[in-house]
Design a protein around this motif. Structure first.
Motif, PDB file in Angstrom:
ATOM      1  N   ILE A 113       4.991  80.449-135.977  1.00 17.04           N
ATOM      2  CA  ILE A 113       5.903  79.610-136.454  1.00 17.04           C
ATOM      3  C   ILE A 113       5.318  78.290-137.241  1.00 17.04           C
ATOM      4  O   ILE A 113       5.476  78.019-138.183  1.00 17.04           O
ATOM      5  CB  ILE A 113       7.123  79.097-135.477  1.00 17.04           C
ATOM      6  CG1 ILE A 113       7.897  80.462-135.118  1.00 17.04           C
ATOM      7  CG2 ILE A 113       7.661  77.696-135.955  1.00 17.04           C
ATOM      8  CD1 ILE A 113       8.578  80.089-134.033  1.00 17.04           C
ATOM      9  N   PHE A 114       4.078  78.020-136.488  1.00 18.10           N
ATOM     10  CA  PHE A 114       3.056  76.887-137.151  1.00 18.10           C
ATOM     11  C   PHE A 114       2.609  77.223-138.191  1.00 18.10           C
ATOM     12  O   PHE A 114       2.351  76.571-139.354  1.00 18.10           O
ATOM     13  CB  PHE A 114       2.126  76.377-135.966  1.00 18.10           C
ATOM     14  CG  PHE A 114       1.424  74.925-136.328  1.00 18.10           C
ATOM     15  CD1 PHE A 114       2.138  73.820-136.696  1.00 18.10           C
ATOM     16  CD2 PHE A 114       0.293  75.288-136.818  1.00 18.10           C
ATOM     17  CE1 PHE A 114       1.484  72.776-136.969  1.00 18.10           C
ATOM     18  CE2 PHE A 114      -0.552  74.321-137.417  1.00 18.10           C
ATOM     19  CZ  PHE A 114       0.059  72.816-137.477  1.00 18.10           C
ATOM     20  N   CYS A 115       2.372  78.431-138.515  1.00 13.98           N
ATOM     21  CA  CYS A 115       1.479  78.974-139.520  1.00 13.98           C
ATOM     22  C   CYS A 115       2.654  78.817-141.131  1.00 13.98           C
ATOM     23  O   CYS A 115       2.096  78.792-142.049  1.00 13.98           O
ATOM     24  CB  CYS A 115       0.923  80.409-139.348  1.00 13.98           C
ATOM     25  SG  CYS A 115      -0.423  80.405-138.512  1.00 13.98           S
ATOM     26  N   VAL A 116       3.977  79.426-140.552  1.00 18.94           N
ATOM     27  CA  VAL A 116       4.911  79.163-141.695  1.00 18.94           C
ATOM     28  C   VAL A 116       5.013  77.959-141.944  1.00 18.94           C
ATOM     29  O   VAL A 116       5.153  77.654-143.423  1.00 18.94           O
ATOM     30  CB  VAL A 116       6.256  79.783-141.048  1.00 18.94           C
ATOM     31  CG1 VAL A 116       7.202  79.574-142.140  1.00 18.94           C
ATOM     32  CG2 VAL A 116       6.184  81.286-140.696  1.00 18.94           C
ATOM     33  N   PHE A 117       4.832  76.835-141.477  1.00 15.00           N
ATOM     34  CA  PHE A 117       4.947  75.504-141.514  1.00 15.00           C
ATOM     35  C   PHE A 117       3.805  75.103-142.632  1.00 15.00           C
ATOM     36  O   PHE A 117       3.758  74.368-143.512  1.00 15.00           O
ATOM     37  CB  PHE A 117       5.194  74.591-140.488  1.00 15.00           C
ATOM     38  CG  PHE A 117       5.043  73.063-140.668  1.00 15.00           C
ATOM     39  CD1 PHE A 117       5.727  72.579-141.731  1.00 15.00           C
ATOM     40  CD2 PHE A 117       4.458  72.152-139.932  1.00 15.00           C
ATOM     41  CE1 PHE A 117       5.834  71.367-141.922  1.00 15.00           C
ATOM     42  CE2 PHE A 117       4.517  70.913-140.249  1.00 15.00           C
ATOM     43  CZ  PHE A 117       5.201  70.237-141.110  1.00 15.00           C
ATOM     44  N   VAL A 118       2.297  75.601-142.174  1.00 19.13           N
ATOM     45  CA  VAL A 118       1.127  75.142-142.897  1.00 19.13           C
ATOM     46  C   VAL A 118       1.326  75.930-144.305  1.00 19.13           C
ATOM     47  O   VAL A 118       0.942  75.375-145.182  1.00 19.13           O
ATOM     48  CB  VAL A 118       0.074  75.743-141.994  1.00 19.13           C
ATOM     49  CG1 VAL A 118      -1.260  75.462-142.813  1.00 19.13           C
ATOM     50  CG2 VAL A 118       0.065  75.173-140.730  1.00 19.13           C
ATOM     51  N   LEU A 119       1.989  77.084-144.288  1.00 19.59           N
ATOM     52  CA  LEU A 119       1.992  77.758-145.715  1.00 19.59           C
ATOM     53  C   LEU A 119       3.027  76.861-146.505  1.00 19.59           C
ATOM     54  O   LEU A 119       2.768  76.853-147.670  1.00 19.59           O
ATOM     55  CB  LEU A 119       2.722  79.060-145.609  1.00 19.59           C
ATOM     56  CG  LEU A 119       1.663  80.091-145.049  1.00 19.59           C
ATOM     57  CD1 LEU A 119       2.546  81.295-144.344  1.00 19.59           C
ATOM     58  CD2 LEU A 119       0.765  80.461-146.012  1.00 19.59           C
ATOM     59  N   GLY A 120       4.019  76.293-146.013  1.00 17.92           N
ATOM     60  CA  GLY A 120       4.939  75.538-146.834  1.00 17.92           C
ATOM     61  C   GLY A 120       4.235  74.459-147.067  1.00 17.92           C
ATOM     62  O   GLY A 120       4.202  73.890-148.446  1.00 17.92           O
ATOM     63  N   PHE A 121       3.476  73.616-146.215  1.00 16.17           N
ATOM     64  CA  PHE A 121       2.454  72.367-146.641  1.00 16.17           C
ATOM     65  C   PHE A 121       1.730  72.754-147.820  1.00 16.17           C
ATOM     66  O   PHE A 121       1.399  71.786-148.614  1.00 16.17           O
ATOM     67  CB  PHE A 121       2.089  71.706-145.545  1.00 16.17           C
ATOM     68  CG  PHE A 121       1.118  70.546-145.784  1.00 16.17           C
ATOM     69  CD1 PHE A 121       1.683  69.274-145.839  1.00 16.17           C
ATOM     70  CD2 PHE A 121      -0.189  70.753-145.646  1.00 16.17           C
ATOM     71  CE1 PHE A 121       0.963  68.380-146.291  1.00 16.17           C
ATOM     72  CE2 PHE A 121      -0.996  69.748-146.120  1.00 16.17           C
ATOM     73  CZ  PHE A 121      -0.493  68.359-146.184  1.00 16.17           C
ATOM     74  N   ASP A 122       1.010  73.830-147.763  1.00 15.48           N
ATOM     75  CA  ASP A 122      -0.166  74.041-148.585  1.00 15.48           C
ATOM     76  C   ASP A 122       0.471  74.325-149.900  1.00 15.48           C
ATOM     77  O   ASP A 122      -0.494  74.384-151.026  1.00 15.48           O
ATOM     78  CB  ASP A 122      -0.881  75.254-148.136  1.00 15.48           C
ATOM     79  CG  ASP A 122      -2.350  75.391-148.784  1.00 15.48           C
ATOM     80  OD1 ASP A 122      -2.943  74.613-148.738  1.00 15.48           O
ATOM     81  OD2 ASP A 122      -2.711  76.493-149.301  1.00 15.48           O
TER      82      ASP A 122
END
Length: 306
Positions: A37-46
């Motif tokens: 779930i955190f990786c999904v957030f990082v993908l959005g931020f990136d």
């Protein structure tokens, strides 16, 4: 091999899927689900940091918007998890559209600080004006219905669902950045003045990218609410923006695999190092200095270079 992996979306997805499947064998399903779930957030931020070239200090606002959107929908309207996810995504996307129409007109420090200011306002709105809606400091506890084998309360099913969600987001981001639109976005990042001189409206392209980034962050927030059956002001806390920034820098900005590696690395450090060292944040600061001066392209950038 590295270049083939970056160009082939299905090979990329296969590597990510195998990696998390192997990782799941060494830890619990709930913990690895948190990682994804955190990786999904990082993908959005990136999307806005690595691909658009704008650093935001306020992206927690959209994670929190998605989380609260899903929680409020489940609490007051319907405990259907899929409708709650949709509501969370739409809440974050709509907020991104409204605020982004102003934010993307800025750049550099102004962009970063304006996002931080808006995040502060969002955190205040959750805590003070509408406690009967948001739960105030206590947050909201919610439950979600099950439909046969579709049981979000089952750790194995929820792990599989989040893995599929992560792979879906990865695929969308890969197709997005490899399309002509993504190439244009890269050109805007490199030299926006020249792109404008060619007659393109860079404002629209940046706004669309910003909204997509917010929607992905809202998706992560919705998943987090279902994962915990709870949401709280900590998910919109402006001081936590450093987490996603650190993850993007650690893994390597502007790359899907880099974002996943960075998100996983950060969650591994924060979950396991904290068990043995009380002041574990100090080591994050030291690691950030090392990456800033020695590994400027992150872990994945260093692997590709090697």
């Amino acid at each position: 091999m590295i270049s083939k992996l970056e160009k082939n979306p299905f090979l990329t997805l296969a590597v990510i899927a195998v990696g998390f499947t192997v990782f799941a064998a060494f830890t619990s399903y709930p913990k690895i689900t948190d990682f994804m779930i955190f990786c999904v957030f990082v993908l959005g931020f990136d999307l806005i940091y690595g691909h658009m070239g704008h650093l935001s200090f306020g992206h927690m606002l959209y994670l929190g918007a998605g989380s609260y959107g899903a929680a409020i929908f489940a609490y007051f309207v319907s405990p259907n998890p899929f409708l709650a996810i949709l509501c969370g995504i739409l809440t974050a996307a709509l907020l991104g559209l409204v605020l982004g129409s102003v934010v993307v007109k800025t750049s550099g420090a102004a962009f970063a600080l304006l996002n931080l200011a808006l995040n502060e306002v969002g955190a205040f709105m959750v805590l003070v004006p509408f406690p009967e809606l948001t739960g105030g400091e206590d947050g909201l506890s919610v439950y979600f219905e099950s439909y046969g084998f579709i049981d979000v309360n089952n750790p194995i099913f929820w792990y599989c669902f989040c893995l599929v969600s992560l792979l879906l987001v990865c695929y969308v981001v890969i197709r997005f950045v490899q399309s002509p639109y993504g190439i244009f976005l890269k050109a805007t990042k490199e030299n926006e003045i020249r792109v404008k001189f060619l007659g393109y409206n860079t404002y629209i392209y940046k706004l669309v990218t910003f909204v997509l980034s917010c929607a992905i962050a809202g998706f992560a927030g919705s998943l987090n609410t279902i994962n915990l059956s709870y949401t709280s002001p900590s998910l919109i806390d402006p001081t936590r923006n450093v987490e996603v920034i650190f993850a993007a820098l650690m893994g390597g900005a502007g790359n899907v695999i880099g974002a996943v590696i960075g998100g996983t690395a950060f969650m591994t450090i924060s979950n396991y190092l904290a068990q043995y060292i009380i002041r574990w944040e100090m080591f994050l600061g030291i690691a950030l200095l090392i990456f800033a001066f020695k590994f400027k392209k992150g872990i994945w950038g260093y692997i590709g270079k090697a």
